[in-house]
Design an enzyme around this catalytic site. Structure first.
Site, PDB file in Angstrom:
ATOM      1  N   LYS A 177      16.124  -0.596 -16.083  1.00 51.31           N
ATOM      2  CA  LYS A 177      16.407  -0.681 -14.552  1.00 51.31           C
ATOM      3  C   LYS A 177      14.671  -1.121 -13.704  1.00 51.31           C
ATOM      4  O   LYS A 177      14.790  -2.280 -13.274  1.00 51.31           O
ATOM      5  CB  LYS A 177      16.297   0.741 -14.137  1.00 51.31           C
ATOM      6  CG  LYS A 177      16.753   0.687 -12.755  1.00 51.31           C
ATOM      7  CD  LYS A 177      18.258  -0.530 -11.666  1.00 51.31           C
ATOM      8  CE  LYS A 177      17.807  -0.343 -10.422  1.00 51.31           C
ATOM      9  NZ  LYS A 177      18.537  -0.575 -10.125  1.00 51.31           N
TER      10      LYS A 177
ATOM     11  N   LYS B  10       9.437   1.026  -3.828  1.00 52.19           N
ATOM     12  CA  LYS B  10       8.771   2.136  -4.287  1.00 52.19           C
ATOM     13  C   LYS B  10       9.721   2.405  -5.177  1.00 52.19           C
ATOM     14  O   LYS B  10       8.761   2.725  -6.731  1.00 52.19           O
ATOM     15  CB  LYS B  10      10.378   3.557  -4.163  1.00 52.19           C
ATOM     16  CG  LYS B  10      10.387   4.607  -5.418  1.00 52.19           C
ATOM     17  CD  LYS B  10      11.911   4.812  -5.513  1.00 52.19           C
ATOM     18  CE  LYS B  10      12.941   4.005  -5.941  1.00 52.19           C
ATOM     19  NZ  LYS B  10      14.152   4.131  -6.907  1.00 52.19           N
TER      20      LYS B  10
END
Length: 181
Positions: free
Chosen positions: A56, A124
């Protein structure tokens, strides 16, 4: 136990075209495929626990740096005199723009930067990418540049999509949102 991460934003979820990346026990992954088929178009087993999350981050590295490259190209084209709307439209028809970015170009044409994947979440993820890169000893100069522009746009204080880096690059090129200098 599996770690399974999801690639795709709200439109992909609505269309059932999410992609899943799994890590953990292979037998558990295989046993869960009937669930994966319901929520995702594609799903991949990547290896031991943590491998899905790593994949990811790899994907989001391309997502964030690719959007930055598009933002720079748009600002360059506008600064050189191309019509913003036509520029975005033509870019949408080229083979070099990733499918994940196509909808972002369409939304940018109408000035829609409402969050599907908010800048704050991209930032993030950039932090997690840098943490992983440091742990494995990988250099990430393009990702660092993309993060810098993302962070600068985040400082505007609005909840925006990560594609709003287009606005930041237009600002840095001394263009307004309509593409005029």
């Amino acid at each position: 136990m599996l770690d399974v991460t999801i690639s795709g934003s709200v439109p992909a979820a609505d269309e059932g075209s999410l992609t899943l990346f799994g890590g953990g026990d292979r037998e558990c992954f295989d046993a869960a495929q009937s669930i994966f088929r319901v929520i995702a178009r594609k799903y991949f087993y990547l290896g031991p626990s943590g491998a899905g999350a790593t994949m990811k981050l790899v994907v989001n590295t391309l997502l964030g740096t690719g959007m930055q490259a598009i933002a720079e190209a748009v600002a360059l084209g506008e600064k050189a005199g191309l019509d913003r709307h036509r520029l975005l439209d033509v870019l949408s028809e080229t083979a070099v723009v990733a499918p994940a970015h196509l909808g972002k170009l369409q939304r940018a044409m109408t000035g829609d930067y409402s969050p599907q994947f908010p800048l704050r979440l991209m930032n993030k993820d950039f932090g997690l990418i840098f943490y992983l890169a440091a742990a494995v000893g990988a250099r990430m100069p393009a990702t660092e540049a993309a993060f810098e522009v993302n962070a600068r746009q985040s400082e505007q204080g609005q909840e925006q999509d990560f594609s709003a880096v287009i606005l930041q690059m237009e600002k840095q090129a001394h263009l307004n949102a309509a593409g005029n200098g």
